[in-house]
Design an enzyme around this catalytic site. Structure first.
Site, PDB file in Angstrom:
ATOM      1  N   ASP A   9       0.877  -1.159   0.000  1.00 39.86           N
ATOM      2  CA  ASP A   9       0.000   0.000   0.000  1.00 39.86           C
ATOM      3  C   ASP A   9       0.929   1.226   0.000  1.00 39.86           C
ATOM      4  O   ASP A   9       2.124   1.093   0.308  1.00 39.86           O
ATOM      5  CB  ASP A   9      -0.867  -0.043   1.270  1.00 39.86           C
ATOM      6  CG  ASP A   9      -1.693   1.205   1.447  1.00 39.86           C
ATOM      7  OD1 ASP A   9      -2.305   1.662   0.469  1.00 39.86           O
ATOM      8  OD2 ASP A   9      -1.721   1.737   2.577  1.00 39.86           O
ATOM      9  N   LEU A  10       0.402   2.396  -0.344  1.00 41.19           N
ATOM     10  CA  LEU A  10       1.273   3.587  -0.411  1.00 41.19           C
ATOM     11  C   LEU A  10       1.131   4.472   0.847  1.00 41.19           C
ATOM     12  O   LEU A  10       2.066   4.592   1.646  1.00 41.19           O
ATOM     13  CB  LEU A  10       0.934   4.397  -1.667  1.00 41.19           C
ATOM     14  CG  LEU A  10       1.670   5.721  -1.824  1.00 41.19           C
ATOM     15  CD1 LEU A  10       3.166   5.504  -2.056  1.00 41.19           C
ATOM     16  CD2 LEU A  10       1.080   6.518  -2.999  1.00 41.19           C
ATOM     17  N   ASP A  11      -0.067   5.072   0.974  1.00 41.53           N
ATOM     18  CA  ASP A  11      -0.295   6.030   2.060  1.00 41.53           C
ATOM     19  C   ASP A  11      -0.264   5.319   3.412  1.00 41.53           C
ATOM     20  O   ASP A  11      -1.066   4.424   3.670  1.00 41.53           O
ATOM     21  CB  ASP A  11      -1.671   6.709   1.880  1.00 41.53           C
ATOM     22  CG  ASP A  11      -1.738   7.525   0.589  1.00 41.53           C
ATOM     23  OD1 ASP A  11      -0.840   8.346   0.360  1.00 41.53           O
ATOM     24  OD2 ASP A  11      -2.701   7.340  -0.179  1.00 41.53           O
ATOM     25  N   THR A  17       1.376  10.196   4.265  1.00 43.41           N
ATOM     26  CA  THR A  17       0.590  11.273   3.650  1.00 43.41           C
ATOM     27  C   THR A  17      -0.687  11.559   4.432  1.00 43.41           C
ATOM     28  O   THR A  17      -1.381  12.521   4.118  1.00 43.41           O
ATOM     29  CB  THR A  17       0.225  10.904   2.202  1.00 43.41           C
ATOM     30  OG1 THR A  17      -0.067   9.513   2.206  1.00 43.41           O
ATOM     31  CG2 THR A  17       1.350  11.194   1.238  1.00 43.41           C
ATOM     32  N   GLY A  46      -7.264   4.559   4.082  1.00 38.86           N
ATOM     33  CA  GLY A  46      -7.591   3.512   3.119  1.00 38.86           C
ATOM     34  C   GLY A  46      -8.925   3.709   2.421  1.00 38.86           C
ATOM     35  O   GLY A  46      -9.297   2.942   1.542  1.00 38.86           O
ATOM     36  N   ARG A  49     -11.562   8.742  -1.973  1.00 44.99           N
ATOM     37  CA  ARG A  49     -11.850  10.177  -1.857  1.00 44.99           C
ATOM     38  C   ARG A  49     -13.368  10.420  -1.759  1.00 44.99           C
ATOM     39  O   ARG A  49     -13.827  11.166  -0.912  1.00 44.99           O
ATOM     40  CB  ARG A  49     -11.258  10.911  -3.063  1.00 44.99           C
ATOM     41  CG  ARG A  49     -11.020  12.384  -2.803  1.00 44.99           C
ATOM     42  CD  ARG A  49     -10.476  13.082  -4.043  1.00 44.99           C
ATOM     43  NE  ARG A  49      -9.288  12.420  -4.581  1.00 44.99           N
ATOM     44  CZ  ARG A  49      -8.779  12.658  -5.776  1.00 44.99           C
ATOM     45  NH1 ARG A  49      -9.340  13.563  -6.567  1.00 44.99           N
ATOM     46  NH2 ARG A  49      -7.710  12.014  -6.202  1.00 44.99           N
ATOM     47  N   SER A 114      -2.651   0.631  -4.270  1.00 47.27           N
ATOM     48  CA  SER A 114      -3.122   1.794  -3.499  1.00 47.27           C
ATOM     49  C   SER A 114      -4.501   2.266  -3.968  1.00 47.27           C
ATOM     50  O   SER A 114      -4.834   2.135  -5.143  1.00 47.27           O
ATOM     51  CB  SER A 114      -2.112   2.935  -3.670  1.00 47.27           C
ATOM     52  OG  SER A 114      -2.664   4.155  -3.237  1.00 47.27           O
ATOM     53  N   ASN A 118      -3.596   9.621  -6.798  1.00 47.37           N
ATOM     54  CA  ASN A 118      -2.375  10.432  -6.874  1.00 47.37           C
ATOM     55  C   ASN A 118      -1.109   9.593  -6.682  1.00 47.37           C
ATOM     56  O   ASN A 118      -0.013  10.139  -6.513  1.00 47.37           O
ATOM     57  CB  ASN A 118      -2.407  11.524  -5.803  1.00 47.37           C
ATOM     58  CG  ASN A 118      -3.589  12.472  -5.981  1.00 47.37           C
ATOM     59  OD1 ASN A 118      -3.788  13.025  -7.057  1.00 47.37           O
ATOM     60  ND2 ASN A 118      -4.389  12.650  -4.942  1.00 47.37           N
TER      61      ASN A 118
HETATM   62  C1  BG6 Z   1      -5.744   6.042   0.470  1.00 46.83           C
HETATM   63  C2  BG6 Z   1      -5.673   6.958   1.674  1.00 46.83           C
HETATM   64  O1  BG6 Z   1      -4.509   5.441   0.250  1.00 46.83           O
HETATM   65  O2  BG6 Z   1      -6.120   6.793  -0.685  1.00 46.83           O
HETATM   66  C3  BG6 Z   1      -6.989   7.710   1.863  1.00 46.83           C
HETATM   67  O3  BG6 Z   1      -5.386   6.190   2.828  1.00 46.83           O
HETATM   68  C4  BG6 Z   1      -7.334   8.447   0.572  1.00 46.83           C
HETATM   69  O4  BG6 Z   1      -6.884   8.592   2.936  1.00 46.83           O
HETATM   70  C5  BG6 Z   1      -7.374   7.469  -0.598  1.00 46.83           C
HETATM   71  O5  BG6 Z   1      -8.605   9.088   0.687  1.00 46.83           O
HETATM   72  C6  BG6 Z   1      -7.646   8.171  -1.929  1.00 46.83           C
HETATM   73  O6  BG6 Z   1      -6.578   9.036  -2.213  1.00 46.83           O
HETATM   74  P1  BG6 Z   1      -6.567  10.175  -3.296  1.00 46.83           P
HETATM   75  O7  BG6 Z   1      -5.121  10.592  -3.346  1.00 46.83           O
HETATM   76  O8  BG6 Z   1      -7.038   9.572  -4.579  1.00 46.83           O
HETATM   77  O9  BG6 Z   1      -7.491  11.259  -2.825  1.00 46.83           O
HETATM   78 MG    MG Z   2      -2.763   3.158   3.607  1.00 47.16          MG
END
Ligand code: BG6
Ligand code: MG
Length: 218
Positions: A9-11, A17, A46, A49, A114, A118
């Site tokens: 996973d990324l975030d 982030t 996780g 948006r 992820s 972004n």
């Molecule tokens: C997840 C984050 O990895 O991505 C969430 O943990 C986030 O907090 C979700 O809302 C969507 O991300 P993004 O960058 O497309 O708004």
């Molecule tokens: Mg995460």
């Protein structure tokens, strides 16, 4: 040596982030006269948006038109990207490179899985964009975690059976997605929160290369 597929996973796993998501969501919520706490931000880990905004509006007992909803999403993302733009390699979480470098050394393929749309931009900012064999993100899936779709696509792209994949995740929804995909789930965070994971570590400093080797050999 066996070939396993490692999916990150990324975030919250590779970079922190969540703090930027928090600042951007807080600004947006407050502009609508909705309170937004760090505890509530935890519940958005996780979460996509769209779902995040739905939750915030529900917490504030607020409803908006479809058009406003789209505008609010765009506004939050513009703010969020303002923070992302300042990111550098320094923001890669501690000991993540240790694990990635070991996987490269022992020639085990790894992918990104992820929810973020972004993800590619963030990987570019922290100079990891060329390290992953496959990148599956919020632009490639139709079903959000806890649905296993994101990880199943990653396994397919790595050409490794789901049962031979290992997922690193910091969110409950992500651990559930990994389990639903019949993969080994490794939680990064608190044991009490990530109790459904096969293993839980506070962060990558606790993950030894001997442990990774054992995962490969089993
Ligand atoms: C997840 C984050 O990895 O991505 C969430 O943990 C986030 O907090 C979700 O809302 C969507 O991300 P993004 O960058 O497309 O708004
Ligand atoms: Mg995460």
């Amino acid at each position: 040596m066996n070939k396993k597929g490692f999916i990150f996973d990324l975030d919250g796993v590779i970079v922190d982030t969540a703090k930027y998501h928090f600042l951007a969501w807080k600004k947006l919520a407050n502009s609508l006269d909705i309170d937004f706490s760090e505890e509530q931000n935890e519940e958005l880990k996780g979460v996509s948006r769209v779902k995040s905004l739905e939750k915030i509006l529900a917490w504030g007992n607020t409803s908006v038109s479809e058009e406003q909803f789209t505008e609010l999403m765009a506004k939050k993302n513009t703010d969020y990207l303002g923070y992302v733009n300042t990111m550098t390699e320094d923001e890669i979480l501690v000991d993540v490179p240790k694990v990635l470098n070991f996987l490269k050394e022992v020639e085990q393929p790894f992918a990104l899985g992820s929810a973020s749309k972004n993800a590619r931009m963030i990987l570019e900012k922290v100079a990891l964009i060329n390290d992953f064999k496959s990148i599956v993100d919020g632009t490639n899936v139709s079903k959000a975690k806890p649905d296993p779709e994101v990880f199943l696509i990653a396994a397919k792209e790595l050409n490794i059976k789901p049962e031979d994949c290992i997922v690193f995740e910091d969110s409950v929804a992500g651990i559930q997605a990994a389990n639903a995909a019949s993969m080994i789930s490794i939680g990064i965070g608190e044991k009490e929160t990530l109790k459904e994971a096969d293993y839980v570590f506070k962060d990558f400093t606790e993950i030894t290369t001997a442990f990774i080797k054992q995962l490969i050999e089993n």
